[in-house]
Design a protein around this motif. Structure first.
Motif, short mmCIF file in Angstrom:
data_model
loop_
_atom_site.label_atom_id
_atom_site.label_comp_id
_atom_site.label_asym_id
_atom_site.label_seq_id
_atom_site.Cartn_x
_atom_site.Cartn_y
_atom_site.Cartn_z
N VAL A 27 0.86 -1.18 0.00
CA VAL A 27 0.00 0.00 0.00
C VAL A 27 0.90 1.24 0.00
O VAL A 27 1.69 1.43 0.93
N LEU A 28 0.79 2.06 -1.04
CA LEU A 28 1.62 3.25 -1.17
C LEU A 28 0.75 4.50 -1.00
O LEU A 28 -0.24 4.66 -1.72
N GLY A 40 2.60 -9.64 6.23
CA GLY A 40 3.50 -9.63 5.09
C GLY A 40 3.27 -8.46 4.16
O GLY A 40 4.10 -8.19 3.28
N SER A 41 2.15 -7.76 4.35
CA SER A 41 1.89 -6.56 3.55
C SER A 41 2.84 -5.45 3.98
O SER A 41 3.40 -5.45 5.08
N ASP A 63 2.10 3.26 13.13
CA ASP A 63 1.75 2.51 14.34
C ASP A 63 1.25 1.10 13.95
O ASP A 63 0.45 0.94 13.03
N GLY A 64 1.72 0.10 14.70
CA GLY A 64 1.31 -1.28 14.44
C GLY A 64 2.06 -1.94 13.32
O GLY A 64 1.75 -3.09 12.96
N LEU A 65 3.05 -1.26 12.76
CA LEU A 65 3.86 -1.79 11.67
C LEU A 65 5.33 -1.76 12.08
O LEU A 65 5.73 -1.03 12.97
N GLU A 66 6.14 -2.54 11.40
CA GLU A 66 7.57 -2.59 11.67
C GLU A 66 8.32 -1.85 10.58
O GLU A 66 8.38 -2.30 9.43
N LEU A 67 8.87 -0.68 10.93
CA LEU A 67 9.62 0.10 9.96
C LEU A 67 10.88 -0.65 9.52
O LEU A 67 11.59 -1.23 10.34
N LYS A 83 3.88 -5.24 7.85
CA LYS A 83 2.93 -5.77 8.82
C LYS A 83 3.41 -7.17 9.23
O LYS A 83 3.51 -8.06 8.38
N THR A 84 3.73 -7.32 10.50
CA THR A 84 4.33 -8.58 10.97
C THR A 84 3.36 -9.49 11.69
O THR A 84 3.67 -10.64 11.96
#
Length: 272
Positions: free
Chosen positions: A156-157, A185-186, A231-235, A269-270
């Motif tokens: 998603v960009l 995995g997204s 938030d909620g994602l792994e940079l 997204k992990t």
């Protein structure tokens, strides 16, 4: 070619400036009209570096797309799409992985008209009407679902849309809805103008874009406010940085970040 020689799509008002056409002007394109150029020159009078920032945003888009293909992404949803340009997401992605499917999302009739004409012969790429503020409706769009399998990871960009959306519209909540709707995995890639180093430019620029967008709210943000979108994602490395510092092709060309002020990052997204 003069404005009189151009034939804008039916129903498009070329006497009113348009953000997508202004950006086209910043990039040296020809799909713009006198009203767009006038508003763009007002922006450049306040911040002449905007032209460089537009170029850096295009380079960031290319590097991000290439990186995501390397991570195995074969599905892309691009929100807030601008006017079709060279080296757009589908062109970069499909040059590396021809089976990649790309859905652009826009509300701007100028963008929708141009993109539909450009993408008419590309069966793996389309554009749908929608925006980040209506994530559930977007993800249920039959044309989007025709190309995108939401049981598989999606890239998603959102590389320029959020900087025009004020907090009153709750963009952080809507990005979170998108995050929760896509599988593990997204990836999310986000770009955003920030005013950490140029706070004095925020007010005058916001005033111009308020007129262009016919809005009253202020959507300007600092980097800490942009970081909340992840938030909620792994940079992934190097995190949220000035875009010229995000995995540059030539690290020696990253000097002078203080002269431009667009930040960007990619996150994975992990877990659900």
């Amino acid at each position: 070619m003069s404005d009189a020689d151009r034939r804008p799509a039916a129903g498009l008002n070329t006497s009113v400036p348009n953000v997508a056409r202004m950006n086209d002007y910043f990039l040296g394109g020809k799909d713009n009209f006198a009203a767009d150029r006038k508003a763009a020159e007002e922006v450049l009078a306040i911040a002449p570096e905007i032209r460089t920032m537009a170029q850096e945003a295009q380079a960031f888009l290319r590097r991000v797309t290439s990186y995501l293909i390397e991570q195995g992404m074969t599905q892309f949803v691009v929100l807030g799409s601008g006017l079709p340009t060279r080296n757009n997401v589908h062109q970069v992605a499909q040059a590396i992985a021809p089976d990649t499917r790309v859905v652009y999302v826009a509300t701007d009739p100028v963008v929708l008209s141009h993109a539909r004409a450009m993408l008419a012969t590309n069966p793996r790429t389309t554009i749908v009407e929608g925006d980040v503020l209506h994530p559930r409706e977007l993800l249920n769009d039959p044309e989007l679902r025709r190309l995108i399998d939401l049981d598989l990871p999606v890239a998603v960009l959102i590389l320029s849309a959020l900087q025009f959306i004020p907090d009153e519209d709750d963009p952080h909540k809507n990005v979170a809805i998108l995050r929760d709707a896509v599988p593990t995995g997204s990836h999310f890639a986000i770009g955003h103008v920030v005013f950490d180093t140029r706070p004095e430019a925020a007010g005058p620029l916001v005033d111009i874009y308020r007129k262009v967008l016919s809005r009253h709210e202020d959507a300007s943000r600092r980097s800490d406010q942009v970081l909340r979108f992840f938030d909620g994602l792994e940079l992934v490395e190097p995190g949220l940085v000035y875009v010229r510092h995000w995995r540059p092709d030539n690290p020696l060309a990253t000097q002078g970040r203080e002269k431009t002020w667009t930040m960007g990052g990619v996150a994975r997204k992990t877990e659900d």
